[in-house]
Design an enzyme around this catalytic site. Structure first.
Site, PDB file in Angstrom:
ATOM      1  N   HIS A  29       5.789 -60.977  -9.394  1.00  0.00           N
ATOM      2  CA  HIS A  29       6.409 -59.645  -9.368  1.00  0.00           C
ATOM      3  C   HIS A  29       7.684 -59.644  -8.523  1.00  0.00           C
ATOM      4  CE1 HIS A  29       6.940 -55.372  -9.896  1.00  0.00           C
ATOM      5  NE2 HIS A  29       6.006 -55.459 -10.829  1.00  0.00           N
ATOM      6  N   GLU A  65      -2.032 -60.319 -19.415  1.00  0.00           N
ATOM      7  CA  GLU A  65      -2.085 -59.360 -18.311  1.00  0.00           C
ATOM      8  C   GLU A  65      -2.491 -58.002 -18.870  1.00  0.00           C
ATOM      9  OE1 GLU A  65       1.614 -59.445 -16.045  1.00  0.00           O
ATOM     10  OE2 GLU A  65       1.205 -57.345 -15.576  1.00  0.00           O
ATOM     11  N   ARG A 100      15.438 -50.730 -30.789  1.00  0.00           N
ATOM     12  CA  ARG A 100      15.979 -50.426 -32.117  1.00  0.00           C
ATOM     13  C   ARG A 100      14.918 -50.314 -33.194  1.00  0.00           C
ATOM     14  NH1 ARG A 100      21.726 -51.088 -32.646  1.00  0.00           N
ATOM     15  NH2 ARG A 100      21.426 -50.934 -34.872  1.00  0.00           N
ATOM     16  N   HIS A 121       9.974 -58.096 -21.566  1.00  0.00           N
ATOM     17  CA  HIS A 121      11.222 -57.350 -21.736  1.00  0.00           C
ATOM     18  C   HIS A 121      12.075 -57.849 -22.892  1.00  0.00           C
ATOM     19  CE1 HIS A 121      10.009 -54.729 -18.690  1.00  0.00           C
ATOM     20  NE2 HIS A 121       9.917 -55.682 -17.785  1.00  0.00           N
ATOM     21  N   THR A 161       4.300 -52.410 -12.907  1.00  0.00           N
ATOM     22  CA  THR A 161       3.106 -52.424 -12.062  1.00  0.00           C
ATOM     23  C   THR A 161       3.527 -52.204 -10.613  1.00  0.00           C
ATOM     24  OG1 THR A 161       2.291 -54.089 -13.600  1.00  0.00           O
ATOM     25  CG2 THR A 161       0.987 -53.716 -11.620  1.00  0.00           C
ATOM     26  N   GLY A 218       9.367 -62.526 -14.898  1.00  0.00           N
ATOM     27  CA  GLY A 218       9.802 -61.918 -16.143  1.00  0.00           C
ATOM     28  C   GLY A 218      11.178 -61.300 -16.068  1.00  0.00           C
ATOM     29  N   ASN A 267       7.130 -64.365 -18.157  1.00  0.00           N
ATOM     30  CA  ASN A 267       6.675 -63.106 -18.741  1.00  0.00           C
ATOM     31  C   ASN A 267       7.759 -62.613 -19.714  1.00  0.00           C
ATOM     32  OD1 ASN A 267       6.588 -60.212 -19.070  1.00  0.00           O
ATOM     33  ND2 ASN A 267       5.022 -60.137 -17.487  1.00  0.00           N
ATOM     34  N   GLU A 318      -3.740 -63.256  -8.153  1.00  0.00           N
ATOM     35  CA  GLU A 318      -2.280 -63.301  -8.207  1.00  0.00           C
ATOM     36  C   GLU A 318      -1.784 -62.424  -7.071  1.00  0.00           C
ATOM     37  OE1 GLU A 318      -0.222 -62.622 -11.957  1.00  0.00           O
ATOM     38  OE2 GLU A 318       1.553 -61.933 -10.862  1.00  0.00           O
ATOM     39  N   HIS A 346       2.086 -58.596 -20.934  1.00  0.00           N
ATOM     40  CA  HIS A 346       1.264 -57.469 -20.500  1.00  0.00           C
ATOM     41  C   HIS A 346       1.159 -56.511 -21.681  1.00  0.00           C
ATOM     42  CE1 HIS A 346       0.740 -54.036 -17.251  1.00  0.00           C
ATOM     43  NE2 HIS A 346      -0.221 -54.041 -18.145  1.00  0.00           N
ATOM     44  N   ARG A 390       4.404 -50.070 -24.748  1.00  0.00           N
ATOM     45  CA  ARG A 390       5.844 -49.821 -24.618  1.00  0.00           C
ATOM     46  C   ARG A 390       6.675 -51.085 -24.840  1.00  0.00           C
ATOM     47  NH1 ARG A 390       6.358 -48.716 -18.148  1.00  0.00           N
ATOM     48  NH2 ARG A 390       4.695 -47.251 -18.608  1.00  0.00           N
ATOM     49  N   ARG A 426       0.286 -53.216 -22.645  1.00  0.00           N
ATOM     50  CA  ARG A 426       0.020 -51.958 -21.945  1.00  0.00           C
ATOM     51  C   ARG A 426      -0.640 -50.971 -22.888  1.00  0.00           C
ATOM     52  NH1 ARG A 426       3.349 -51.510 -16.945  1.00  0.00           N
ATOM     53  NH2 ARG A 426       2.415 -49.455 -16.834  1.00  0.00           N
TER      54      ARG A 426
HETATM   55  N1  PXP Z   1       2.789 -60.364 -12.350  1.00  0.00           N
HETATM   56  C1  PXP Z   1       2.280 -59.151 -12.639  1.00  0.00           C
HETATM   57  C2  PXP Z   1       0.841 -58.903 -12.370  1.00  0.00           C
HETATM   58  C3  PXP Z   1       3.095 -58.149 -13.206  1.00  0.00           C
HETATM   59  O1  PXP Z   1       2.575 -56.932 -13.474  1.00  0.00           O
HETATM   60  C4  PXP Z   1       4.435 -58.447 -13.501  1.00  0.00           C
HETATM   61  C5  PXP Z   1       5.286 -57.422 -14.173  1.00  0.00           C
HETATM   62  O2  PXP Z   1       4.801 -57.198 -15.458  1.00  0.00           O
HETATM   63  C6  PXP Z   1       4.914 -59.736 -13.193  1.00  0.00           C
HETATM   64  C7  PXP Z   1       4.077 -60.657 -12.588  1.00  0.00           C
HETATM   65  C8  PXP Z   1       6.311 -60.128 -13.468  1.00  0.00           C
HETATM   66  O3  PXP Z   1       7.155 -59.347 -12.672  1.00  0.00           O
HETATM   67  P1  PXP Z   1       8.699 -59.376 -12.911  1.00  0.00           P
HETATM   68  O4  PXP Z   1       8.948 -58.884 -14.301  1.00  0.00           O
HETATM   69  O5  PXP Z   1       9.232 -58.473 -11.852  1.00  0.00           O
HETATM   70  O6  PXP Z   1       9.151 -60.803 -12.743  1.00  0.00           O
END
Ligand code: PXP
Length: 245
Positions: A190, A69, A17, A9, A100, A213, A6, A151, A42, A48, A44
């Site tokens: 997650h 996502e 910036r 970030h 999330t 991620g 993911n 998931e 994701h 963001r 959103r």
């Molecule tokens: N899976 C889902 C459904 C998520 O919402 C997230 C966070 O965006 C992740 C996986 C990845 O989580 P993490 O960034 O904590 O690894």
């Protein structure tokens, strides 16, 4: 089992910036070259991190599995149907949350998803995965909806203190076994990191896509993205699968 990275970030840092770097699309390329089997983002409601133009560029450049996502709002569904990723992962979303916070409450979304969401993805031939907590009712309702995958939310396991970790792994194991028995593909994600990934792989059977991620992007700041992703890909791809599978 396969690692999906993911890249949200990378975009968070870029947006800090308001300029073009670091580029999440370039990050995706490096992740794939380092062994990731796919990319997750994701989009959103508040944009963001990932933005619409990132999505269209990722669609053009990602070679492996592309996992979109999203919250199943009408606007987001229109975008995802236009982009046509391999997989959509449906998540709950609230503006105030930092990330999330839990799985979908299937009982409250079931009727809406059944009438408004599932038919459109089915018609488009896009695989649906629903992000749910490891409990039987949510899994059963996901199956009844006709989604192809779940998931499993691993955040509670990831944040549990040592005394609770075993209990959380058992919940995930039972959930994965049940989902598999219903014919659902089992994904997980997650809060996973280099410290908690191995016990998960050792204990939870039938895992397919593992989505990671934040921890990888953090590790990459000190060790380089290719290095971080390469190490995690080796852990996941070389693992024999959970005992007793
Ligand atoms: N899976 C889902 C459904 C998520 O919402 C997230 C966070 O965006 C992740 C996986 C990845 O989580 P993490 O960034 O904590 O690894």
């Amino acid at each position: 089992m396969q690692l999906l990275v993911n890249i949200d970030h990378v975009a968070t840092l870029r947006n800090a910036r308001g300029e073009g770097r670091p580029d999440p699309v370039e990050a995706a390329r490096i992740c794939e070259e380092a062994g990731a089997k796919g990319i997750v983002f994701h989009l959103r409601e508040d944009r963001r991190h990932i933005r619409d133009e990132d999505v269209y560029r990722l669609k053009k450049t990602v070679k492996g599995l592309l996992d979109f996502e999203m919250a199943a709002t009408p606007g987001m569904m229109d975008i995802s149907l236009q982009v046509a990723p391999h997989l959509v992962t449906l998540v709950p979303e609230s503006r105030e949350e930092l990330t999330t916070e839990g799985g979908l409450l299937m009982r409250s979304v079931f009727d809406d998803y059944n009438s408004r969401v599932v038919p459109r993805f089915k018609e488009a031939g896009i695989m649906m995965s629903l992000f749910v907590d490891p409990n039987m009712e949510d899994i059963e309702l996901t199956h009844r909806l006709g989604a192809e995958a779940i998931e499993l939310h691993t955040g509670t396991y990831a944040n549990a203190d040592d005394s609770q970790k075993k209990t959380e792994l058992k919940r995930l194991r039972d959930a994965a076994e049940y989902a598999h028995s219903l014919g659902l593909k089992v994904n997980a994600g997650h809060g996973l990191d280099f410290g908690n990934i191995r016990p998960l792989l050792d204990e939870v059977p039938y895992l397919n896509d593992i989505s990671i991620g934040h921890a990888l992007i953090c590790d990459a700041l000190f060790n380089g993205l290719a290095n971080s992703v390469g190490r995690m890909a080796a852990i996941i791809h070389d693992h024999p699968g959970a005992a007793g599978k």
